[in-house]
Structure formats: C-alpha cells, structure tokens
Design an enzyme around this catalytic site. Sequence first.
Site, mmCIF file in Angstrom:
data_model
loop_
_atom_site.group_PDB
_atom_site.id
_atom_site.type_symbol
_atom_site.label_atom_id
_atom_site.label_comp_id
_atom_site.label_asym_id
_atom_site.label_seq_id
_atom_site.Cartn_x
_atom_site.Cartn_y
_atom_site.Cartn_z
ATOM 1 N N ASP A 177 41.157 22.131 -49.011
ATOM 2 C CA ASP A 177 41.110 20.744 -48.553
ATOM 3 C C ASP A 177 42.046 20.596 -47.365
ATOM 4 O OD1 ASP A 177 39.443 20.379 -50.670
ATOM 5 O OD2 ASP A 177 40.701 18.917 -51.728
ATOM 6 N N ASP A 205 29.715 12.344 -55.624
ATOM 7 C CA ASP A 205 31.012 12.130 -56.261
ATOM 8 C C ASP A 205 30.906 10.892 -57.137
ATOM 9 O OD1 ASP A 205 31.831 14.191 -54.540
ATOM 10 O OD2 ASP A 205 32.300 12.737 -52.965
#
EC number: 5.3.1.16
Length: 245
Positions: free
Chosen positions: A8, A131
């Site tokens: 990330d 998500d």
Amino acid sequence: MLLIPAIDLKEGRCVRLKQGLMEEATVFSDSPADTALHWFEQGARRLHLVDLNGAFAGVPQNLPAIKDILAAVAKDIPVQLGGGMRDLKTIGQYLDLGLNDVIIGTAAVKNPDLVREACKAFPGRIIVGLDAKDGMAAIDGWATVTGHHVIDLAKRFEDDGVNSIIYTDIGRDGMMSGVNIDATVKLAQSVRIPVIASGGLTGLDDIRALCAAEKHGVAGAITGRAIYEGSIDFAQAQQLADSLD
C-alpha cells in the site's frame, strides 16, 4: 491457492492502514521497491499494489514508487495496481508502464460501463475491486458506504470479461481479526468470476479455511499487515497453500 502480498503506497512509502483510515497509517518501508523485491525473494508469485492517495484523489498519485517497483520485479512476476483507476486513459497509461492488471474499484460502482469498456480495450487485464462494510459497497477510498450490496454489483460484471473480483471486508482490513470466510464464499458462489479474498488474514488457520473454500470459487488471498508484522511467515504460508491444493 495464490497468496498475494499487498504493498500500500502513501506519499511514496509502503504503509498499512486499519479499516482504510489514512490517519491510521503505519509506515513499514521508505523503499517500496525493496519491499517488492523482498516479497519476490520470499516466493511471491504476484504483487498487489494500492495507490492510497490515488484512491482518495481519483487519479494515481504514486507514479515514481510504482515505476520503481515495476523496474525491480515486473520482469519476474505480475504486478497489479488499484487506486485512482477511474477512466480508460489512466488505465491504459498504467498498463503501458508494465503492470499486468489494474483494479477498478470506485468507478466500477459509480460507472459500471467503464468496466465493460475497459475489458474490451484490455482483455483479461481488468480486475474489479469490491470493498464492503456489512455487505454494502464502499467507495472513494472507503469514505462512503453506498446502498448497493456487493453481490448485486458483482453479478453486473459476469458477462464483461472481468479477470477476477477482489473482495475486501473493510471491518477486517488491517485488524488482524481473521478473514470473513462466510461472506467471501457467499460472493464466490453467487458469480462465475474468481474471487480473491482480502482483509483480515491473520494466521495459518485462515490459509487452511481459504484453501477449503477454493472449490467454491475463492481463487486466492491478499495479505498485508500479517506478513509485515510477522504473524504469518509468507514463504511458509504459500508452501502450506500449495500443499493443500
């Protein structure tokens, strides 16, 4: 079962968030390229990159770090990227850098036609990222929870040529609380698209449970905090997953 290390990216560094909150970022490395090489050396067969700044801004923001990662490992293993993939031009530009696949998340919810167009323009290279918080899709870097159930959304993409769906349970992400196996399997059983689990991977028991779910269409898992903090040894986990196939 393929295990995929996550990298990330936030302001050029490798970080991990808790439940997608930017203010809950833990910096793990100032050199994402070195991190990518480390996971490759540990046996990773694919890498999952997320441009966190891009997810919030709507366009990718970590180009130098992405280029460095691709220069380090793209000749050896496929690399996929999500975060800020909101139009065909951006998708094409980033695939041209050497990425194997791109992940369309927010735009897949707001503009499903983009997924269809991208799959036509870049066959086999488009992944949809869904998500969810309590089963409902979240967008804009998880800042907004919609009224759309992820299963209903996933079914929209069945005939578009999507490579796979990455399903992230926001409540589990970065919390070391275990994968939401039930929700992941339910999604995988509802569509003809392979599903990649993400969020909450904590220990080898999660690996065993995911491997048992392979027959339902769960094709792999993305792992982040667990391998960075050492609760899972990546090489050992991938060997276990291979042995259970």
